[in-house]
Motif scaffolding. Structure first.
Motif, PDB file in Angstrom:
ATOM      1  N   GLY A  67     -10.205   1.018 -21.913  1.00  0.00           N
ATOM      2  CA  GLY A  67      -9.383  -0.026 -21.322  1.00  0.00           C
ATOM      3  C   GLY A  67      -8.291   0.468 -20.405  1.00  0.00           C
ATOM      4  N   THR A  68      -8.271   1.776 -20.103  1.00  0.00           N
ATOM      5  CA  THR A  68      -7.262   2.330 -19.199  1.00  0.00           C
ATOM      6  C   THR A  68      -7.953   2.927 -17.973  1.00  0.00           C
ATOM      7  N   ALA A  69      -7.219   3.041 -16.874  1.00  0.00           N
ATOM      8  CA  ALA A  69      -7.809   3.532 -15.624  1.00  0.00           C
ATOM      9  C   ALA A  69      -6.784   4.333 -14.841  1.00  0.00           C
ATOM     10  N   GLN A  70      -7.279   5.100 -13.886  1.00  0.00           N
ATOM     11  CA  GLN A  70      -6.435   5.849 -12.955  1.00  0.00           C
ATOM     12  C   GLN A  70      -6.923   5.552 -11.541  1.00  0.00           C
ATOM     13  N   VAL A  71      -5.998   5.524 -10.576  1.00  0.00           N
ATOM     14  CA  VAL A  71      -6.329   5.128  -9.206  1.00  0.00           C
ATOM     15  C   VAL A  71      -5.726   6.114  -8.213  1.00  0.00           C
ATOM     16  N   ASP A  72      -6.516   6.450  -7.185  1.00  0.00           N
ATOM     17  CA  ASP A  72      -6.005   7.305  -6.114  1.00  0.00           C
ATOM     18  C   ASP A  72      -6.917   7.184  -4.896  1.00  0.00           C
TER      19      ASP A  72
ATOM     20  N   GLU B 172     -19.629   0.380 -21.538  1.00  0.00           N
ATOM     21  CA  GLU B 172     -19.751  -0.933 -22.174  1.00  0.00           C
ATOM     22  C   GLU B 172     -18.653  -1.135 -23.217  1.00  0.00           C
ATOM     23  N   GLU B 173     -18.269  -0.053 -23.897  1.00  0.00           N
ATOM     24  CA  GLU B 173     -17.171  -0.148 -24.868  1.00  0.00           C
ATOM     25  C   GLU B 173     -15.849  -0.443 -24.165  1.00  0.00           C
ATOM     26  N   GLU B 174     -15.710   0.067 -22.934  1.00  0.00           N
ATOM     27  CA  GLU B 174     -14.482  -0.187 -22.166  1.00  0.00           C
ATOM     28  C   GLU B 174     -14.245  -1.690 -21.994  1.00  0.00           C
ATOM     29  N   LYS B 175     -15.324  -2.443 -21.790  1.00  0.00           N
ATOM     30  CA  LYS B 175     -15.191  -3.857 -21.443  1.00  0.00           C
ATOM     31  C   LYS B 175     -14.457  -4.659 -22.509  1.00  0.00           C
ATOM     32  N   ASP B 176     -14.634  -4.265 -23.771  1.00  0.00           N
ATOM     33  CA  ASP B 176     -13.988  -5.010 -24.856  1.00  0.00           C
ATOM     34  C   ASP B 176     -12.463  -4.915 -24.798  1.00  0.00           C
ATOM     35  N   SER B 177     -11.957  -3.904 -24.103  1.00  0.00           N
ATOM     36  CA  SER B 177     -10.504  -3.695 -24.042  1.00  0.00           C
ATOM     37  C   SER B 177      -9.882  -4.227 -22.751  1.00  0.00           C
ATOM     38  N   TRP B 178     -10.705  -4.767 -21.849  1.00  0.00           N
ATOM     39  CA  TRP B 178     -10.167  -5.259 -20.582  1.00  0.00           C
ATOM     40  C   TRP B 178      -9.468  -6.596 -20.756  1.00  0.00           C
ATOM     41  N   LEU B 179      -8.538  -6.858 -19.855  1.00  0.00           N
ATOM     42  CA  LEU B 179      -7.892  -8.161 -19.777  1.00  0.00           C
ATOM     43  C   LEU B 179      -8.816  -9.144 -19.070  1.00  0.00           C
ATOM     44  N   VAL B 180      -8.662 -10.414 -19.405  1.00  0.00           N
ATOM     45  CA  VAL B 180      -9.473 -11.460 -18.772  1.00  0.00           C
ATOM     46  C   VAL B 180      -8.953 -11.727 -17.359  1.00  0.00           C
ATOM     47  N   LEU B 181      -9.883 -11.928 -16.421  1.00  0.00           N
ATOM     48  CA  LEU B 181      -9.488 -12.231 -15.045  1.00  0.00           C
ATOM     49  C   LEU B 181      -8.753 -13.564 -14.963  1.00  0.00           C
TER      50      LEU B 181
END
Length: 499
Positions: A129-134, A294-303
């Motif tokens: 559920g976490t990400a990095q951007v560059d 797929e496991e990441e998706k469960d931790s995402w915020l809803v759009l």
């Protein structure tokens, strides 16, 4: 049990100052035997909390935990109430306990899960559920030239996966448009995103790590509800995963130079490349990356229900030609806005000139690279065709291609009206190339009329158009041959037997 401060006082008075158990007990109002106990105690073990079995609640606790976790990924107004959960337990899970028990459990677990989520988000590389951007840069072939363009990478350290999109610049509008495209393609928003101190997001770094964010980025964060983290200045290693992924994307997908005809269409092909890359095992966990993703998706915020408008608005004063300057590029408005303020809406690929009612007057493609000016002629031509004398005093001749400037100077007032109306009719973009050629051909035998220019324009426009013969669908009867003389009248006087 006494408080920690009281125990510390007893040990100090008895062991260091030599006070008796009785004297300390009298001052504190406790039994001397209690003073003796804590003064000489060697270990202070944490008292284990007794866990009592709950035959009614235990079976439904996993269900409630699941509902609470799902709700924490949504806006607060979409969270289920404890009462609603109680009703669903009764209806679908044959729950026989009380509403108060459910309410107390839900309240306690929400607080525990919130604290766990906050703490878990700090070591960004370890949790879903976490990400990095560059941004990174790579060479591309565009219109037979090799140019360098930035590409935005969002990496997911937990699953070692990523998405990337190519943009014409690293400005605020490109950053936010890229993030938004990724969110909506993914169908969710990472809870926490770590950035470098990108100028599109950070205006100024202050003491103790505080930052002044750009207004558009600040509103974007509020809209999508994610938490952000920024690396300390000069500490790019704090987002080491995306740093490595920027290099991985360049080496595996963007070299040698890709040819770009349409940037939006090119970006659509990049989603599949990123997804196909997940078929390999994770470098540490020995699990296919697509399963971890797929496991990441469960931790995402809803759009959120609506997309964010990735644009900035400015009020800019036009020059004497009605041109406005944005990021050192010039864009036309209308001659009636000369030396006046106009509102502009700037997105990553367009510049919109707006009137007082926020209606679009002129729409430009946003300029990047060496090109400095975008001229939309229609607002100018409509006005000038009605007032051709004004062109001599507006310095607008300087804005036309030289061949048209020279032609208009030699025209009479009526010819100027007709020529400007013709330009307004035929010029559908800022490209004068075909009109320039038509004027050049028409001028081969002297000063041409507007009709001659128009004829040459359509001749050039249609010269490469193949001519086809249209065949009718119906059959045409054969026409009898023509005979001379009056012999065919004899048939009127012949009898049936031929005489």
């Amino acid at each position: 049990m006494l408080a920690v401060a009281q125990i510390d006082y007893i040990r100090h008075e008895v062991n260091e100052k030599g006070e008796t158990y009785a004297s300390v007990g009298r001052r504190m109002g406790v039994d001397p035997r209690t003073v003796n106990k804590y003064a000489n105690q060697e270990e202070f073990k944490r008292k284990e909390k007794q866990k009592r079995k709950s035959p009614v609640m235990d079976p439904v606790k996993p269900i409630l935990d699941k509902w609470i976790k799902e709700d924490l990924n949504k806006k607060r107004k979409y969270h289920r109430t404890a009462k609603r959960m109680f009703q669903q337990l009764e209806k679908f899970h044959s729950f026989t306990g009380s509403y108060r028990t459910v309410r107390d459990y839900v309240s306690r677990r929400k607080q525990e899960l919130k604290e766990t989520t906050v703490d878990a988000a700090l070591p960004l590389e370890s949790f879903p559920g976490t990400a990095q951007v560059d941004f990174g840069t790579a060479p591309f072939k565009y219109q037979s030239e090799v140019i360098e363009l930035p590409y935005l990478v969002m990496s997911f350290p937990y699953s070692n996966s990523f998405y990337f999109q190519v943009f014409p610049s690293e400005n605020t509008e490109c950053l936010l448009e890229g993030l938004q495209q990724m969110f909506h393609y993914m169908g969710g928003v990472p809870k926490t995103i770590r950035f470098d101190n990108l100028s599109p997001a950070v205006k100024k770094i202050r003491a103790r790590g505080e930052r002044d964010l750009t207004d558009t980025f600040d509103r974007f964060v509020l809209h999508y509800g994610f938490s952000y983290e920024f690396c300390n200045p000069g500490k790019g290693n704090e987002k080491g995963h995306v740093e490595a992924m920027v290099k991985y994307v360049r080496n595996n997908f963007l070299l040698p130079e890709n040819t770009i005809l349409d940037l939006d269409q090119f970006n659509k092909t990049l989603w599949k490349l990123a997804e196909e890359d997940r078929s390999r095992p994770h470098y540490e966990k020995d699990i296919i990356q697509s399963k971890l993703y797929e496991e990441e998706k469960d931790s995402w915020l809803v759009l959120p229900e609506k997309e964010f408008e990735c644009a900035r608005y400015q009020d800019i004063k036009a020059d004497k030609y009605g041109m406005v300057t944005i990021d050192k590029k010039q864009y036309s408005t209308s001659p009636r806005f000369a030396k006046q303020k106009v509102s502009v809406c700037i997105t990553y690929n367009t510049v919109l000139i707006l009137n007082d009612n926020n209606e679009v007057i002129v729409k430009h493609s946003r300029l990047y690279g060496i090109r400095r000016k975008s001229m939309i002629w229609q607002p100018y031509l409509d006005l000038l065709s009605k007032r051709p004398r004004a062109i001599k005093y507006s310095s607008l001749y300087d804005q036309f291609p030289a061949i048209w400037s020279d032609y208009l100077i030699d025209c009479t007032e009526e010819e100027q009206k007709s020529a400007l109306r013709l330009l307004g009719e035929l010029l559908k973009s800022e490209d004068f190339s075909l009109l320039n050629e038509a004027l050049q051909v028409a001028s081969m035998h002297g000063h041409p009329s507007v009709e001659q220019i128009k004829h040459c324009f359509y001749t050039l426009l249609n010269q490469d158009t193949p001519h086809t013969t249209i065949m009718p669908n119906m059959s045409i009867p054969k026409v009898p041959e023509i005979t001379r003389g009056l012999s065919h009248y004899d048939s009127f006087f012949q009898k049936e037997d031929g005489y």
